[in-house]
Enzyme design. Structure first.
Site, PDB file in Angstrom:
ATOM      1  N   ASN A 142      -1.597 -15.497   5.030  1.00  0.00           N
ATOM      2  CA  ASN A 142      -2.804 -14.718   4.732  1.00  0.00           C
ATOM      3  C   ASN A 142      -3.216 -14.794   3.261  1.00  0.00           C
ATOM      4  O   ASN A 142      -4.401 -14.717   2.941  1.00  0.00           O
ATOM      5  CB  ASN A 142      -2.542 -13.266   5.137  1.00  0.00           C
ATOM      6  CG  ASN A 142      -3.523 -12.294   4.500  1.00  0.00           C
ATOM      7  OD1 ASN A 142      -4.686 -12.218   4.907  1.00  0.00           O
ATOM      8  ND2 ASN A 142      -3.062 -11.565   3.482  1.00  0.00           N
ATOM      9  N   ASP A 160       5.095 -15.903  -4.980  1.00  0.00           N
ATOM     10  CA  ASP A 160       3.796 -16.549  -5.171  1.00  0.00           C
ATOM     11  C   ASP A 160       3.737 -17.715  -4.175  1.00  0.00           C
ATOM     12  O   ASP A 160       4.597 -18.602  -4.210  1.00  0.00           O
ATOM     13  CB  ASP A 160       3.702 -17.055  -6.620  1.00  0.00           C
ATOM     14  CG  ASP A 160       2.361 -17.702  -6.937  1.00  0.00           C
ATOM     15  OD1 ASP A 160       1.721 -18.258  -6.022  1.00  0.00           O
ATOM     16  OD2 ASP A 160       1.960 -17.664  -8.112  1.00  0.00           O
ATOM     17  N   VAL A 161       2.732 -17.723  -3.310  1.00  0.00           N
ATOM     18  CA  VAL A 161       2.714 -18.744  -2.246  1.00  0.00           C
ATOM     19  C   VAL A 161       2.464 -20.157  -2.762  1.00  0.00           C
ATOM     20  O   VAL A 161       2.597 -21.120  -2.009  1.00  0.00           O
ATOM     21  CB  VAL A 161       1.679 -18.415  -1.137  1.00  0.00           C
ATOM     22  CG1 VAL A 161       2.089 -17.173  -0.373  1.00  0.00           C
ATOM     23  CG2 VAL A 161       0.265 -18.332  -1.686  1.00  0.00           C
ATOM     24  N   LYS A 186     -10.562 -23.338   2.350  1.00  0.00           N
ATOM     25  CA  LYS A 186     -10.490 -22.810   3.716  1.00  0.00           C
ATOM     26  C   LYS A 186     -10.673 -23.921   4.755  1.00  0.00           C
ATOM     27  O   LYS A 186     -10.047 -23.881   5.822  1.00  0.00           O
ATOM     28  CB  LYS A 186     -11.527 -21.697   3.906  1.00  0.00           C
ATOM     29  CG  LYS A 186     -11.245 -20.443   3.062  1.00  0.00           C
ATOM     30  CD  LYS A 186      -9.849 -19.887   3.294  1.00  0.00           C
ATOM     31  CE  LYS A 186      -9.651 -18.508   2.685  1.00  0.00           C
ATOM     32  NZ  LYS A 186      -8.264 -18.021   2.801  1.00  0.00           N
ATOM     33  N   THR A 234     -12.609  -5.384   1.736  1.00  0.00           N
ATOM     34  CA  THR A 234     -11.335  -5.332   1.009  1.00  0.00           C
ATOM     35  C   THR A 234     -11.611  -5.448  -0.484  1.00  0.00           C
ATOM     36  O   THR A 234     -12.723  -5.771  -0.906  1.00  0.00           O
ATOM     37  CB  THR A 234     -10.399  -6.489   1.405  1.00  0.00           C
ATOM     38  OG1 THR A 234     -10.949  -7.720   0.892  1.00  0.00           O
ATOM     39  CG2 THR A 234     -10.204  -6.620   2.914  1.00  0.00           C
ATOM     40  N   TYR A 284     -13.644 -22.533  -2.835  1.00  0.00           N
ATOM     41  CA  TYR A 284     -13.116 -21.661  -1.778  1.00  0.00           C
ATOM     42  C   TYR A 284     -13.361 -22.282  -0.392  1.00  0.00           C
ATOM     43  O   TYR A 284     -12.459 -22.327   0.444  1.00  0.00           O
ATOM     44  CB  TYR A 284     -13.787 -20.289  -1.885  1.00  0.00           C
ATOM     45  CG  TYR A 284     -13.291 -19.243  -0.917  1.00  0.00           C
ATOM     46  CD1 TYR A 284     -12.031 -18.681  -1.064  1.00  0.00           C
ATOM     47  CD2 TYR A 284     -14.107 -18.783   0.115  1.00  0.00           C
ATOM     48  CE1 TYR A 284     -11.590 -17.682  -0.190  1.00  0.00           C
ATOM     49  CE2 TYR A 284     -13.684 -17.793   0.991  1.00  0.00           C
ATOM     50  CZ  TYR A 284     -12.417 -17.240   0.829  1.00  0.00           C
ATOM     51  OH  TYR A 284     -11.988 -16.259   1.685  1.00  0.00           O
TER      52      TYR A 284
HETATM   53  P1  NDP Z   1      -6.937  -8.814  -0.872  1.00  0.00           P
HETATM   54  O1  NDP Z   1      -7.272  -9.161  -2.280  1.00  0.00           O
HETATM   55  O2  NDP Z   1      -6.851  -7.392  -0.481  1.00  0.00           O
HETATM   56  O3  NDP Z   1      -5.575  -9.496  -0.430  1.00  0.00           O
HETATM   57  C1  NDP Z   1      -5.085 -10.676  -0.949  1.00  0.00           C
HETATM   58  C2  NDP Z   1      -3.575 -10.506  -1.048  1.00  0.00           C
HETATM   59  O4  NDP Z   1      -3.000 -11.772  -1.314  1.00  0.00           O
HETATM   60  C3  NDP Z   1      -3.167  -9.552  -2.153  1.00  0.00           C
HETATM   61  O5  NDP Z   1      -2.235  -8.631  -1.638  1.00  0.00           O
HETATM   62  C4  NDP Z   1      -2.558 -10.459  -3.207  1.00  0.00           C
HETATM   63  O6  NDP Z   1      -1.470  -9.779  -3.851  1.00  0.00           O
HETATM   64  C5  NDP Z   1      -2.064 -11.625  -2.374  1.00  0.00           C
HETATM   65  N1  NDP Z   1      -2.047 -12.881  -3.104  1.00  0.00           N
HETATM   66  C6  NDP Z   1      -3.059 -13.448  -3.803  1.00  0.00           C
HETATM   67  N2  NDP Z   1      -2.644 -14.591  -4.354  1.00  0.00           N
HETATM   68  C7  NDP Z   1      -1.339 -14.740  -3.997  1.00  0.00           C
HETATM   69  C8  NDP Z   1      -0.360 -15.721  -4.265  1.00  0.00           C
HETATM   70  N3  NDP Z   1      -0.621 -16.782  -5.040  1.00  0.00           N
HETATM   71  N4  NDP Z   1       0.868 -15.563  -3.738  1.00  0.00           N
HETATM   72  C9  NDP Z   1       1.167 -14.494  -2.969  1.00  0.00           C
HETATM   73  N5  NDP Z   1       0.270 -13.526  -2.678  1.00  0.00           N
HETATM   74  C10 NDP Z   1      -0.974 -13.655  -3.197  1.00  0.00           C
HETATM   75  O7  NDP Z   1      -8.031  -9.592  -0.010  1.00  0.00           O
HETATM   76  P2  NDP Z   1      -8.238  -9.847   1.547  1.00  0.00           P
HETATM   77  O8  NDP Z   1      -7.344  -8.988   2.361  1.00  0.00           O
HETATM   78  O9  NDP Z   1      -9.689  -9.794   1.757  1.00  0.00           O
HETATM   79  O10 NDP Z   1      -7.789 -11.376   1.665  1.00  0.00           O
HETATM   80  C11 NDP Z   1      -6.814 -11.826   2.579  1.00  0.00           C
HETATM   81  C12 NDP Z   1      -7.222 -13.198   3.074  1.00  0.00           C
HETATM   82  O11 NDP Z   1      -8.441 -13.091   3.808  1.00  0.00           O
HETATM   83  C13 NDP Z   1      -7.484 -14.224   1.970  1.00  0.00           C
HETATM   84  O12 NDP Z   1      -6.943 -15.476   2.358  1.00  0.00           O
HETATM   85  C14 NDP Z   1      -8.997 -14.293   1.918  1.00  0.00           C
HETATM   86  O13 NDP Z   1      -9.449 -15.524   1.410  1.00  0.00           O
HETATM   87  C15 NDP Z   1      -9.319 -14.111   3.394  1.00  0.00           C
HETATM   88  N6  NDP Z   1     -10.680 -13.719   3.693  1.00  0.00           N
HETATM   89  C16 NDP Z   1     -11.169 -12.525   3.239  1.00  0.00           C
HETATM   90  C17 NDP Z   1     -12.486 -12.183   3.540  1.00  0.00           C
HETATM   91  C18 NDP Z   1     -13.100 -10.904   3.068  1.00  0.00           C
HETATM   92  O14 NDP Z   1     -14.344 -10.741   3.210  1.00  0.00           O
HETATM   93  N7  NDP Z   1     -12.338  -9.958   2.549  1.00  0.00           N
HETATM   94  C19 NDP Z   1     -13.347 -13.069   4.341  1.00  0.00           C
HETATM   95  C20 NDP Z   1     -12.696 -14.272   4.789  1.00  0.00           C
HETATM   96  C21 NDP Z   1     -11.409 -14.588   4.477  1.00  0.00           C
HETATM   97  P3  NDP Z   1      -1.009 -10.127  -5.355  1.00  0.00           P
HETATM   98  O15 NDP Z   1      -2.260 -10.209  -6.176  1.00  0.00           O
HETATM   99  O16 NDP Z   1      -0.099  -9.009  -5.713  1.00  0.00           O
HETATM  100  O17 NDP Z   1      -0.305 -11.437  -5.265  1.00  0.00           O
END
Ligand code: NDP
Length: 276
Positions: free
Chosen positions: A89, A61-62, A159, A190, A155
């Site tokens: 990420n 967990d980050v 960011k 996503t 959010y």
């Molecule tokens: P996803 O939900 O597919 O990916 C997020 C990933 O982060 C998951 O695999 C999740 O896994 C992991 N995660 C969430 N919280 C934690 C935590 N506390 N510790 C470790 N891992 C964590 O979404 P996206 O790929 O869209 O998001 C990736 C990044 O892109 C994020 O930072 C998001 O804010 C950013 N973003 C996305 C946009 C979009 O439109 N999709 C637009 C702009 C930015 P698990 O739950 O298993 O921990």
């Protein structure tokens, strides 16, 4: 061995899905030894199976410092070349709604996963990169860092914090040949934003404000992260680069179709809902 990142260790937080998974795949294609982390073991296992090859996974967990330290150590020891790349990420939002109806815990959790998650990733990854004669850290910000997104306040703050951490970390670490940059995606298809794609009024508000008229793919964002992670961007540091079909030229999306049915019209203009 297959490319310019041969043998280089790379950590991708949140690498089990979406943009993180596409980034892990893209870095591995160029020869990086990738370690992904996230909270769900099942998700990570599925991603490792899908990616194949020399990809590793750590449950972490980050927002938990010991977890991030352990993930960094695992990523460094998995690669013959040690750790050279860290992609902060993992992120997202625990809440959607007007500021006057946002719980303190929800606000803090959103700031935590974005800002604290990146801070801990930089804190623990950077010393490896420095000892390795340099490297690259790439964070995933958002257009919400720069363009107001009403009813997604925590959010945007999270960011925007990532963007400032990017500048400060780049300034501190440049002397050690460690570059730090961020990407600012617009709407990317996503799991995180499935609700937006399912709500026509909100999706339309994104698309009409996007000159290229469509959402992006995780692979398009991964390509930019790969560029910022690798030697092609060797003189770029401290930057947040938009990748959004031009959305940031215009205005943020309209989340009213999400927020009004939940909180009511009064809350959207600043009057908190009465406790039930
Ligand atoms: P996803 O939900 O597919 O990916 C997020 C990933 O982060 C998951 O695999 C999740 O896994 C992991 N995660 C969430 N919280 C934690 C935590 N506390 N510790 C470790 N891992 C964590 O979404 P996206 O790929 O869209 O998001 C990736 C990044 O892109 C994020 O930072 C998001 O804010 C950013 N973003 C996305 C946009 C979009 O439109 N999709 C637009 C702009 C930015 P698990 O739950 O298993 O921990």
């Amino acid at each position: 061995m297959s490319g310019v990142l041969d043998g280089q260790g790379a950590l991708v937080t949140g690498g089990g899905s979406g943009i993180g998974l596409a980034t892990a795949r893209r870095l591995a294609t160029d020869g990086a030894v990738v370690t992904i982390c996230g909270r769900s073991k099942e998700r990570l296992d599925a991603a490792v199976e899908e990616l194949g090859g020399d990809v590793h996974a750590v449950v972490a967990d980050v927002t938990v410092e010991d977890d991030v330290a352990a993930a960094v150590e695992a990523a460094a020891s998995a690669a013959p070349g040690g750790l050279k790349i860290a992609v902060a990420n993992a992120g997202g939002s625990s809440h959607m709604g007007p500021l006057v109806a946002t719980g303190l815990d929800e606000f803090k959790a959103t700031v935590d996963v974005n800002i604290v998650g990146m801070f801990l990733t930089v804190k623990h990854a950077a010393p490896h990169l420095v000892r390795n004669a340099g490297g690259s850290i790439v964070a995933v910000s958002s257009i919400a860092a720069a363009v107001s997104h009403p009813y997604l306040g925590a959010y945007g703050v999270g960011k925007a914090g990532i963007d400032m951490l990017t500048k400060v970390a780049a300034d501190e670490l440049g002397r050690s040949n460690v570059r730090v940059n961020a990407v600012r995606p617009g709407l990317v298809d996503t799991e995180l934003v499935a609700g937006i794609f399912a709500t026509a009024g909100v999706l339309d508000s994104y698309l009409t404000q996007t000159p290229l008229g469509r959402a992006g793919s995780p692979e398009e964002v991964a390509e930019l992260i790969r560029f910022l992670a690798g030697p092609e961007s060797s003189w770029i540091t401290g930057q947040s680069v938009s990748i959004d079909g031009g959305h940031s030229l215009r205005r943020g999306p309209d989340y009213t179709p999400f927020a009004e049915p939940v909180y009511g019209a009064d809350a959207l203009r600043g009057i908190p809902p009465s406790p039930t």
